[in-house]
Motif scaffolding. Sequence first.
Motif, PDB file in Angstrom:
ATOM      1  N   VAL A  45       0.841  -1.194   0.000  1.00 11.64           N
ATOM      2  CA  VAL A  45       0.000   0.000   0.000  1.00 11.64           C
ATOM      3  C   VAL A  45       0.874   1.241   0.000  1.00 11.64           C
ATOM      4  CG1 VAL A  45      -1.745   1.320   1.251  1.00 11.64           C
ATOM      5  CG2 VAL A  45      -1.874  -1.174   1.193  1.00 11.64           C
ATOM      6  N   LEU A  46       0.646   2.125  -0.954  1.00 13.48           N
ATOM      7  CA  LEU A  46       1.358   3.395  -1.007  1.00 13.48           C
ATOM      8  C   LEU A  46       0.751   4.346   0.018  1.00 13.48           C
ATOM      9  CD1 LEU A  46       3.253   5.476  -2.298  1.00 13.48           C
ATOM     10  CD2 LEU A  46       1.473   5.934  -3.989  1.00 13.48           C
ATOM     11  N   GLY A  47       1.520   4.682   1.051  1.00 14.22           N
ATOM     12  CA  GLY A  47       1.040   5.614   2.065  1.00 14.22           C
ATOM     13  C   GLY A  47       1.319   7.058   1.705  1.00 14.22           C
ATOM     14  N   ALA A  48       2.505   7.288   1.141  1.00 17.78           N
ATOM     15  CA  ALA A  48       2.882   8.646   0.738  1.00 17.78           C
ATOM     16  C   ALA A  48       3.947   8.546  -0.339  1.00 17.78           C
ATOM     17  CB  ALA A  48       3.409   9.439   1.926  1.00 17.78           C
ATOM     18  N   ALA A  49       3.937   9.527  -1.246  1.00 13.11           N
ATOM     19  CA  ALA A  49       4.901   9.515  -2.349  1.00 13.11           C
ATOM     20  C   ALA A  49       5.373  10.927  -2.638  1.00 13.11           C
ATOM     21  CB  ALA A  49       4.287   8.900  -3.597  1.00 13.11           C
ATOM     22  N   GLY A  50       6.680  11.121  -2.614  1.00 12.58           N
ATOM     23  CA  GLY A  50       7.273  12.394  -3.009  1.00 12.58           C
ATOM     24  C   GLY A  50       6.785  13.585  -2.216  1.00 12.58           C
ATOM     25  N   VAL A  51       6.569  13.403  -0.920  1.00 11.01           N
ATOM     26  CA  VAL A  51       6.025  14.492  -0.101  1.00 11.01           C
ATOM     27  C   VAL A  51       7.131  15.477   0.282  1.00 11.01           C
ATOM     28  CG1 VAL A  51       4.995  15.075   2.123  1.00 11.01           C
ATOM     29  CG2 VAL A  51       4.086  13.167   0.781  1.00 11.01           C
ATOM     30  N   ASN A  52       6.927  16.737  -0.097  1.00 14.78           N
ATOM     31  CA  ASN A  52       7.806  17.840   0.301  1.00 14.78           C
ATOM     32  C   ASN A  52       6.939  18.911   0.946  1.00 14.78           C
ATOM     33  OD1 ASN A  52      10.695  17.381  -0.897  1.00 14.78           O
ATOM     34  ND2 ASN A  52       9.283  16.806  -2.534  1.00 14.78           N
ATOM     35  N   LEU A  53       7.264  19.250   2.186  1.00 11.37           N
ATOM     36  CA  LEU A  53       6.462  20.230   2.913  1.00 11.37           C
ATOM     37  C   LEU A  53       7.276  20.785   4.067  1.00 11.37           C
ATOM     38  CD1 LEU A  53       3.568  21.500   3.284  1.00 11.37           C
ATOM     39  CD2 LEU A  53       3.153  19.655   4.933  1.00 11.37           C
ATOM     40  N   SER A  54       7.252  22.103   4.210  1.00 11.41           N
ATOM     41  CA  SER A  54       7.882  22.770   5.352  1.00 11.41           C
ATOM     42  C   SER A  54       6.811  23.411   6.210  1.00 11.41           C
ATOM     43  CB  SER A  54       8.880  23.835   4.877  1.00 11.41           C
ATOM     44  OG  SER A  54       9.994  23.248   4.236  1.00 11.41           O
ATOM     45  N   VAL A  55       6.941  23.241   7.513  1.00 11.56           N
ATOM     46  CA  VAL A  55       6.019  23.846   8.469  1.00 11.56           C
ATOM     47  C   VAL A  55       6.812  24.815   9.328  1.00 11.56           C
ATOM     48  CG1 VAL A  55       4.328  23.440  10.285  1.00 11.56           C
ATOM     49  CG2 VAL A  55       4.663  21.717   8.489  1.00 11.56           C
TER      50      VAL A  55
END
Length: 400
Positions: A45-55
């Motif tokens: 199962v793909l949970g996340a792919a290529g996630v880029n995020l700054s908080v």
Amino acid sequence: MTADERPAIEFRNVDIVFGDKQAEALRLIDAGKTRDEILKATDSVLGAAGVNLSVRRGEICVLMGLSGSGKSTILRAVNRLNEVARGEVHVLHRDRPVDVARCDERVLRDIRTHTVSMVFQQFALLPWRTVRQNAGLGLELQGLSVSERNRIVDEKLAMVGLTKWADKYAHELSGGMQQRVGLARAFATDADILLMDEPFSALDPLIRAKLQDELLELQQSIRKTILFVSHDLDEAMKLGNRIAIMQDGRIVQAGQPEDILLSPATPYVAEFVRHMNPLNVLRGSAVMRPVRAIKREAGALLLDEAGGVRLEVDASDRPVSVHIEGHGGTLGHADGDEGQVDHPCDVIVAPVDLKLRAAIALKRQTNHPILLVDDLGRLAGLCDDEEIYRGLLQRSEPRA
């Protein structure tokens, strides 16, 4: 870069896969395959792919999307409740970024104990413990004495309005009150980062709205970095300084609520915001005509097409005076929330973050031009009928 400038949380090319064939699944991710294709080929199962995020520090960033879009999967990577298959998850810990995905168990334990705290959807209270004991669990794990724990916990219970319930048990509390215990428990450790996984979704609408308001009010004083998961767009738009919308494990758009509402990046996002009431989201800064676009003549700004309303400004573009058809007029000031002006006037001066709802109320009451100014009183732009209408009409037009 100073600690204040560094992101509190930063995802860098994060992939998360649940299953035994991670290497093959990662290869298929790189080939651009969909979640369904990856599941069929690898039974993973793909949970996340290529996630880029700054908080950024001190902001509320909301992860939202449909069920199964990857929101909670990403959230739980911040404290490594979910393992990252590839990529980095940096958390600002003791004033330096630490890759939670790769740090050793000692550092991870320190991060979970002191830097990152979590508020769960289903409260996660221990039924054999009192409210005070539940709220102090994190402090107990830190090894604080009973007296010190109780001092801190009582302070946090007062913050969330539960002082009188400190010695009660979870079953004696309503759902909203139980969630307040969860908030107090998260606040008690004084963690810089709060992870909130749909914390209000199990509550009825009235209690949910009340807790949202209370969270925003508390945030004014505690200034925590909050990563908040929601599937409710109204909640996301109300709480989020920024919003990241997810679809099938990927972030398809991230930005301020106004940006997403006015310029949805994909048909998926456009469908999300189609029925959103813009009056609850938009502010003057999103719809105004910027000062550079206002016509100038002989050192004055012309606020209407005919040039009958002329605004004099100083060298820093701070409004000084106004003339209406050659006669002296008056400037009045309004706040950013209620849409009320302080005295009768001819032109209104308001903060640049004036709510669109308040702008419409001002126009209805006075029909005067509204000048928007920044924190230093410098003119930022004009919010008049044309700008209001344009903002309302453009809110659902996807970008090309």
